[in-house]
Design a protein around this motif. Sequence first.
Motif, PDB file in Angstrom:
ATOM      1  N   PRO A   1       0.704  -1.202   0.043  1.00  0.00           N
ATOM      2  CA  PRO A   1       0.341  -0.008  -0.070  1.00  0.00           C
ATOM      3  C   PRO A   1       0.960   1.323   0.213  1.00  0.00           C
ATOM      4  CG  PRO A   1      -0.875  -1.768   1.731  1.00  0.00           C
ATOM      5  CD  PRO A   1       0.618  -2.160   1.115  1.00  0.00           C
ATOM      6  N   GLU A   2       0.462   2.229  -0.651  1.00  0.00           N
ATOM      7  CA  GLU A   2       1.096   3.507  -0.558  1.00  0.00           C
ATOM      8  C   GLU A   2       1.017   4.104   0.726  1.00  0.00           C
ATOM      9  OE1 GLU A   2       2.966   6.939  -1.040  1.00  0.00           O
ATOM     10  OE2 GLU A   2       2.926   5.481  -2.668  1.00  0.00           O
ATOM     11  N   PRO A   3       2.110   4.359   1.330  1.00  0.00           N
ATOM     12  CA  PRO A   3       2.131   4.878   2.739  1.00  0.00           C
ATOM     13  C   PRO A   3       1.699   6.180   3.086  1.00  0.00           C
ATOM     14  CG  PRO A   3       4.273   4.933   1.836  1.00  0.00           C
ATOM     15  CD  PRO A   3       3.614   4.139   1.048  1.00  0.00           C
ATOM     16  N   GLN A   4       1.669   7.147   2.056  1.00  0.00           N
ATOM     17  CA  GLN A   4       1.281   8.560   2.058  1.00  0.00           C
ATOM     18  C   GLN A   4      -0.196   8.710   1.500  1.00  0.00           C
ATOM     19  OE1 GLN A   4       5.093  10.780   1.218  1.00  0.00           O
ATOM     20  NE2 GLN A   4       4.737  11.510   3.289  1.00  0.00           N
ATOM     21  N   ALA A   5      -1.050   7.755   1.142  1.00  0.00           N
ATOM     22  CA  ALA A   5      -2.094   7.824   0.552  1.00  0.00           C
ATOM     23  C   ALA A   5      -2.805   8.469   1.464  1.00  0.00           C
ATOM     24  CB  ALA A   5      -2.624   6.429   0.234  1.00  0.00           C
ATOM     25  N   PRO A   6      -3.844   9.343   1.023  1.00  0.00           N
ATOM     26  CA  PRO A   6      -4.907  10.140   1.818  1.00  0.00           C
ATOM     27  C   PRO A   6      -5.721   9.100   2.763  1.00  0.00           C
ATOM     28  CG  PRO A   6      -4.471  11.283  -0.221  1.00  0.00           C
ATOM     29  CD  PRO A   6      -3.874  10.128  -0.334  1.00  0.00           C
ATOM     30  N   TYR A   7      -6.013   9.567   3.703  1.00  0.00           N
ATOM     31  CA  TYR A   7      -6.903   8.655   4.625  1.00  0.00           C
ATOM     32  C   TYR A   7      -6.338   7.118   5.070  1.00  0.00           C
ATOM     33  CZ  TYR A   7     -10.525  12.396   3.309  1.00  0.00           C
ATOM     34  OH  TYR A   7     -11.222  13.459   3.195  1.00  0.00           O
ATOM     35  N   VAL A   8      -5.878   6.599   4.143  1.00  0.00           N
ATOM     36  CA  VAL A   8      -5.692   5.180   4.372  1.00  0.00           C
ATOM     37  C   VAL A   8      -4.186   4.732   4.352  1.00  0.00           C
ATOM     38  CG1 VAL A   8      -7.878   4.419   3.230  1.00  0.00           C
ATOM     39  CG2 VAL A   8      -5.911   4.614   1.822  1.00  0.00           C
ATOM     40  N   GLY A   9      -3.357   5.516   4.037  1.00  0.00           N
ATOM     41  CA  GLY A   9      -1.974   5.308   4.285  1.00  0.00           C
ATOM     42  C   GLY A   9      -1.553   5.123   5.732  1.00  0.00           C
ATOM     43  N   VAL A  10      -0.466   4.277   5.783  1.00  0.00           N
ATOM     44  CA  VAL A  10       0.126   4.168   6.984  1.00  0.00           C
ATOM     45  C   VAL A  10       0.685   5.309   7.556  1.00  0.00           C
ATOM     46  CG1 VAL A  10       0.512   1.614   6.939  1.00  0.00           C
ATOM     47  CG2 VAL A  10       2.298   3.274   6.236  1.00  0.00           C
ATOM     48  N   SER A  11       0.960   6.355   6.898  1.00  0.00           N
ATOM     49  CA  SER A  11       1.548   7.401   7.140  1.00  0.00           C
ATOM     50  C   SER A  11       0.706   8.804   7.447  1.00  0.00           C
ATOM     51  CB  SER A  11       2.788   8.058   6.260  1.00  0.00           C
ATOM     52  OG  SER A  11       3.922   7.103   6.462  1.00  0.00           O
ATOM     53  N   SER A  12      -0.748   8.416   7.110  1.00  0.00           N
ATOM     54  CA  SER A  12      -1.736   9.092   6.751  1.00  0.00           C
ATOM     55  C   SER A  12      -2.016  10.004   8.246  1.00  0.00           C
ATOM     56  CB  SER A  12      -3.206   8.870   6.426  1.00  0.00           C
ATOM     57  OG  SER A  12      -2.845   8.240   5.160  1.00  0.00           O
ATOM     58  N   PHE A  13      -2.156   9.475   9.316  1.00  0.00           N
ATOM     59  CA  PHE A  13      -2.001   9.782  10.789  1.00  0.00           C
ATOM     60  C   PHE A  13      -0.649   9.612  11.520  1.00  0.00           C
ATOM     61  CE2 PHE A  13      -6.127   8.692   8.988  1.00  0.00           C
ATOM     62  CZ  PHE A  13      -6.790  10.108   8.769  1.00  0.00           C
ATOM     63  N   ALA A  14       0.273  10.004  10.923  1.00  0.00           N
ATOM     64  CA  ALA A  14       1.658   9.663  11.631  1.00  0.00           C
ATOM     65  C   ALA A  14       2.119  11.035  11.944  1.00  0.00           C
ATOM     66  CB  ALA A  14       2.669   9.057  10.620  1.00  0.00           C
ATOM     67  N   THR A  15       2.913  11.007  13.101  1.00  0.00           N
ATOM     68  CA  THR A  15       3.494  12.496  13.518  1.00  0.00           C
ATOM     69  C   THR A  15       4.781  12.194  14.043  1.00  0.00           C
ATOM     70  OG1 THR A  15       1.362  13.140  14.284  1.00  0.00           O
ATOM     71  CG2 THR A  15       3.322  14.277  15.248  1.00  0.00           C
TER      72      THR A  15
END
Length: 532
Positions: free
Chosen positions: A290-304
């Motif tokens: 999966p694309e990590p920075q995909a909006p909403y669903v990426g593993v990085s979408s809510f990463a800080t």
Amino acid sequence: MTQREKIYLFDTTLRDGQQTPGIDFSVEDKIAIAKLLDAFGFDYVEGGYPGANPTDTKFFERNRLQNADFVAFGMTKRAGVSASNDPGLSALLQSNSDAVCFVAKSWDYHVDVALGISNEENLECIAASVEATVSAGKEAMVDCEHFFDGYKANPDYALACARTAFEAGARWVVLCDTNGGSQPDEVSRIVSAVIEAGIPGERLGIHAHNDTGQAVANSLAAVDAGVRQIQGTLNGIGERCGNANLVTLVPTLVLKTVWNSRFETAIDEEKLKGLTRLSHAFDELLNRSPEPQAPYVGVSSFATKAGIHASALLKDPQTYEHIPPEAVGNKRKVMVSDQGGKSNFINELQQRGIEVSKDNPRLDRLISIVKEHEAQGYAYEAADASFELLARRTLGRVPEFFRVDSFRVMVERRFDANGNLKTVSEAIVKVEIDGETTMSVAEGHGPVNALDIALRKDLGKYQAEIEDLELTDYKVRILNGGTEAITRVLIESRDQTGKRWWTVGVSDNIIDASFQALMDSVTYKLMMVRKD
């Protein structure tokens, strides 16, 4: 409260999405994807072009949808042939579908160059195809191909094509940005002109391509201007730069007040919680990460990552999140790195079920180790499993399942018995479990593969627990120059539950770095079994 209008969601993953380079769906693939789409709640699922190729023909014979309308795609009838005598049109009308979506030229340049017919003949083909579909009891749609480019070149003819489809009885007249070069303000202006010309918005759709990265923006601009159907694909796949991404569009329509106050879709907030699972399940079927920075669903979408951001998130997630990640089935990720403070670490540990107080000296020790390791080249923000193992070991909470006493790798280039030159990799690994040492030997496709096979060949009482472990990705990065360079290896693993995890190894020897990551992957899998 004002009655909200419905936006109809049309998925063309199985048809337009199949134009993606490197993607070639089998019949079984199409059936599996159709079930995912149908269960999620899309209004229309376009299956392909029955009669044009064996795969689509067999798919239409076998497929059954429970909820969505099943759509067949194809060309309008040929010029000079009646609708009843056109074999392509007959195949569409006889297919196991609820609706037929025709692609029709709406740019006079294409009518002349691609079809080689007159403008009037093209209009007749559109009208006759739609009328035949309606007479057959199926819902008719017309994709006006190159509509926006056609309108900019000859607005009168582009409008004539759309109006012909509408007046012939098409339920939907879909305006296509086929080349993907239109801008949102152009889309808005042209959609408004179509509505002013007499085709109501509730009969209009938008089909946008992503060649300028604005397919989602163009789709929303079209909705704002009046269209009520959106066509797109899962994860934005499609030819060239892809299609409008429904995985981005749907949560925007459902969750953002500017849209949900005016419109509703068949996918409500409860169904939306399955969005991340749907997106990742589709990537899994395509055998890609999966694309990590995909909006909403990426593993990085809510990463800080930044410490001050993490501190604020712990107080109130809204400080750095535009929606709760749970709304789309995702989760918050506070990353640990040499840039992070205690808040990052505490939050990340809590996410993994590890409770530790801020004044615990072992926490300070963990932070110190992470920063020291990252200075050496480790990247724990990209290796979640290795971080958890390091944290649990530092806090004294990981059992020693096995101990590797030694390993050896041999790479030999030689001629085989048939005189063919080949390179053979062989690995030997000595592992101790409960005081008993075993030695495993294996050949593989390269030294790392041989090591992986040898390590997991005989883990004694743990062997059954790692049978479903699979390595899915392997990344190598050289951190400095020269033949003595430090190498970082990242390995992605997964098991039959669908869980994925990353592990990391760093060394001036690429084989050693790889083996570190391999050992962490196996250890993490064994630890997960006990957590479950």
